[in-house]
Design a protein around this motif. Sequence first.
Motif, PDB file in Angstrom:
ATOM      1  N   PRO A 221       0.750  -1.604  -0.046  1.00 14.33           N
ATOM      2  CA  PRO A 221      -0.197  -0.068   0.156  1.00 14.33           C
ATOM      3  C   PRO A 221       0.942   1.718   0.035  1.00 14.33           C
ATOM      4  CG  PRO A 221      -0.105  -1.016   2.182  1.00 14.33           C
ATOM      5  CD  PRO A 221       0.858  -2.013   1.063  1.00 14.33           C
ATOM      6  N   THR A 222      -0.096   2.236  -0.018  1.00 12.64           N
ATOM      7  CA  THR A 222       1.495   3.773  -0.063  1.00 12.64           C
ATOM      8  C   THR A 222       0.834   4.532   0.751  1.00 12.64           C
ATOM      9  OG1 THR A 222       0.123   3.939  -2.513  1.00 12.64           O
ATOM     10  CG2 THR A 222       0.289   6.003  -1.428  1.00 12.64           C
ATOM     11  N   LEU A 223       1.744   4.142   1.531  1.00 15.98           N
ATOM     12  CA  LEU A 223       1.724   4.693   3.240  1.00 15.98           C
ATOM     13  C   LEU A 223       2.196   6.387   3.471  1.00 15.98           C
ATOM     14  CD1 LEU A 223       1.509   4.322   5.887  1.00 15.98           C
ATOM     15  CD2 LEU A 223       4.246   4.200   6.159  1.00 15.98           C
ATOM     16  N   THR A 224       1.120   7.654   3.886  1.00 17.41           N
ATOM     17  CA  THR A 224       1.575   8.193   3.691  1.00 17.41           C
ATOM     18  C   THR A 224       1.901   9.136   5.485  1.00 17.41           C
ATOM     19  OG1 THR A 224       0.471   9.143   1.542  1.00 17.41           O
ATOM     20  CG2 THR A 224       0.816  11.084   3.496  1.00 17.41           C
ATOM     21  N   ILE A 225       2.718   9.360   5.965  1.00 21.61           N
ATOM     22  CA  ILE A 225       3.106   9.458   7.452  1.00 21.61           C
ATOM     23  C   ILE A 225       3.238  11.701   7.242  1.00 21.61           C
ATOM     24  CG2 ILE A 225       3.714   7.416   8.150  1.00 21.61           C
ATOM     25  CD1 ILE A 225       6.751   8.466   7.534  1.00 21.61           C
ATOM     26  N   PRO A 226       3.410  11.917   8.449  1.00 23.31           N
ATOM     27  CA  PRO A 226       4.122  13.451   7.922  1.00 23.31           C
ATOM     28  C   PRO A 226       5.481  14.020   8.227  1.00 23.31           C
ATOM     29  CG  PRO A 226       2.102  13.010  10.523  1.00 23.31           C
ATOM     30  CD  PRO A 226       2.912  11.710   9.628  1.00 23.31           C
ATOM     31  N   ASP A 227       5.258  14.444   7.303  1.00 26.39           N
ATOM     32  CA  ASP A 227       7.523  14.817   7.228  1.00 26.39           C
ATOM     33  C   ASP A 227       8.543  15.093   7.793  1.00 26.39           C
ATOM     34  OD1 ASP A 227       6.464  17.470   7.327  1.00 26.39           O
ATOM     35  OD2 ASP A 227       6.847  18.049   5.182  1.00 26.39           O
ATOM     36  N   TRP A 229       8.476  13.441  10.661  1.00 27.19           N
ATOM     37  CA  TRP A 229       8.653  12.621  11.133  1.00 27.19           C
ATOM     38  C   TRP A 229      10.433  12.167  10.742  1.00 27.19           C
ATOM     39  CZ3 TRP A 229       4.235   8.143  11.837  1.00 27.19           C
ATOM     40  CH2 TRP A 229       3.701   9.065  12.166  1.00 27.19           C
ATOM     41  N   ILE A 231      12.759   9.314   9.222  1.00 22.69           N
ATOM     42  CA  ILE A 231      12.115   8.290   8.813  1.00 22.69           C
ATOM     43  C   ILE A 231      13.972   7.441   8.789  1.00 22.69           C
ATOM     44  CG2 ILE A 231      10.831   8.352   7.445  1.00 22.69           C
ATOM     45  CD1 ILE A 231      12.208   8.926   5.168  1.00 22.69           C
ATOM     46  N   PRO A 232      13.869   6.261   9.251  1.00 19.55           N
ATOM     47  CA  PRO A 232      14.435   5.055   8.717  1.00 19.55           C
ATOM     48  C   PRO A 232      15.489   4.813   7.736  1.00 19.55           C
ATOM     49  CG  PRO A 232      13.094   3.510   9.497  1.00 19.55           C
ATOM     50  CD  PRO A 232      13.141   5.286   9.855  1.00 19.55           C
ATOM     51  N   ASN A 233      16.650   4.459   7.448  1.00 16.13           N
ATOM     52  CA  ASN A 233      17.184   4.611   6.095  1.00 16.13           C
ATOM     53  C   ASN A 233      16.535   3.107   5.545  1.00 16.13           C
ATOM     54  OD1 ASN A 233      18.798   7.371   6.211  1.00 16.13           O
ATOM     55  ND2 ASN A 233      20.644   6.524   6.953  1.00 16.13           N
ATOM     56  N   PHE A 235      13.923   2.933   4.636  1.00 20.96           N
ATOM     57  CA  PHE A 235      12.207   2.419   4.311  1.00 20.96           C
ATOM     58  C   PHE A 235      11.710   2.089   3.414  1.00 20.96           C
ATOM     59  CE2 PHE A 235       8.346   3.901   6.618  1.00 20.96           C
ATOM     60  CZ  PHE A 235       7.452   2.684   6.481  1.00 20.96           C
ATOM     61  N   ILE A 237       8.406  -0.108   1.344  1.00 17.46           N
ATOM     62  CA  ILE A 237       7.247  -0.984   2.289  1.00 17.46           C
ATOM     63  C   ILE A 237       7.293  -2.282   1.053  1.00 17.46           C
ATOM     64  CG2 ILE A 237       4.777  -1.094   2.715  1.00 17.46           C
ATOM     65  CD1 ILE A 237       4.716   1.989   3.778  1.00 17.46           C
TER      66      ILE A 237
END
Lengths: 384, 94
Positions: A221-227, A229, A231-233, A235, A237
């Motif tokens: 799926p497409t995952l949209t998160i706040p920018d 955050w 994020i780990p290298n 990453f 899905i």
Amino acid sequence: MAENDANRIINQPSDLELLPGDVVMVDSSTEGTRQFDLGTALTDLKGDIGDLSDLETEDKSSLVGAINEAAQSGGGGGTSPSPYTSNPSSLGTASAGLSSKYSRGDHVHPMPSASDVGALPSNTVIPSKTSDLTNDSGFITSAPVTSVNGNTGAVTLNADDVGAETAITEVTIATDGAVTQALAQNTWYHFTGDLTSLTVTASAPTAGRYQFDFISGSTAPTLTIPDSWTIPNQFIIEPNARYKIVVEDGFMYLNKWSDNHSPFTYVDMNSGAYTLNTSGVTAGNVYSNIGTEIVSLNFSAVKPKSQISNNGRLKVCDISADTKALIGKTYISGSMFVGATGKVTEVIFNTWDAQPIIEIHNSTGGAIAANTSIDGTIYILRTI
Amino acid sequence: MLYGKFESNTFVPAPYYLHIRNTYVFNPTDEQYMCEGYKPLVNTAMPEPPEGYTYESHWEEQEDSIIQAWTLVEAPPEEPTSEEILSILLGGTS
């Protein structure tokens, strides 16, 4: 008084001078007409009254005067009492008194003093506020605690204030397709539907703790998160996997595992709570589906057993607060964790003599040597 | 589907996540890639090169896509085998 003529009858005398021997006719509406001899009557009356000279009062001129004098003196015989002309006595112990004089009706006693009636002096200071009092009993005069963890007034403490573990509420959302969810802190969201896209928002992205997991089906799926955050290298899905994401104060941590398996959880050997969550693990198939990363593991960088200096547990040390959750934990083979980028300065992993040596691999299968830095990528612990 | 775009005449493959309006988007949709200026990459089969030649791959931007194109170049000389190198060092004939 002159002698009157014998047998003179007088009717209804008014201002007529009466003489002894006069017969007086009295016409009374109630008793009818009566007549009596004035001389006899006077004699009888005199007998009834007595001799005025026998009066012991000073005034002997008339019976009325004597009676008045007697009344004023309180009656009785003897010397006539005189009024008490000095000031009345002060108040004191009850007593019948010795004075033979009478007191006048308008006499006034002196005002009693405060001591006479056991009262405080008029200049006694009456406390009107608590500060006028001497606190000889040690009553609390100020709040012994003025603030709690920075909170003042009517303080309501939460788990953070007392360093307690905040309870996590779990929420399961089984919606398929496109899902958008505003994350609440201290809530673990389980997205169990067949997702085409998942959009999560957070009211305070860089503060507090958010966590959720979701299933990536045959199509990721497409995952949209706040920018905001971090994020780990690497990453990425991938399809056919399950991801758990934890965000602590804006730092994002990731666990990925097969859709058919629960992740291995670490065992905290320090606390003695040897709990291993194996729910959902297929018997006999523990490691085979953890991920493609372990297929190409390089076992060439095994740390020699002779170099292990601290038997007992795998140890991660000298790390920053952002990865403090790794401290003191014992990780079993197959565990995955994510190091925070630029936060971990050193990783030391030791094991115990009777157990196989454990090493750390990165997501591409490369073994990480002991005492080397790690970054924000996924790491896997493997038994050699 | 893979995506890419040209920036200053240089081909740039699409990253695995996009930064769109205060969010990070992982596994972006086709529409999201295209809204960010990326075009789908279309792979083509390498033609059969003539003797002594080969093809080198590059990307050419089209209106709706970026197509893999091939440039015919001379084939580099073949490396000698280990046996040939050993024979030369020993003075033999190749």
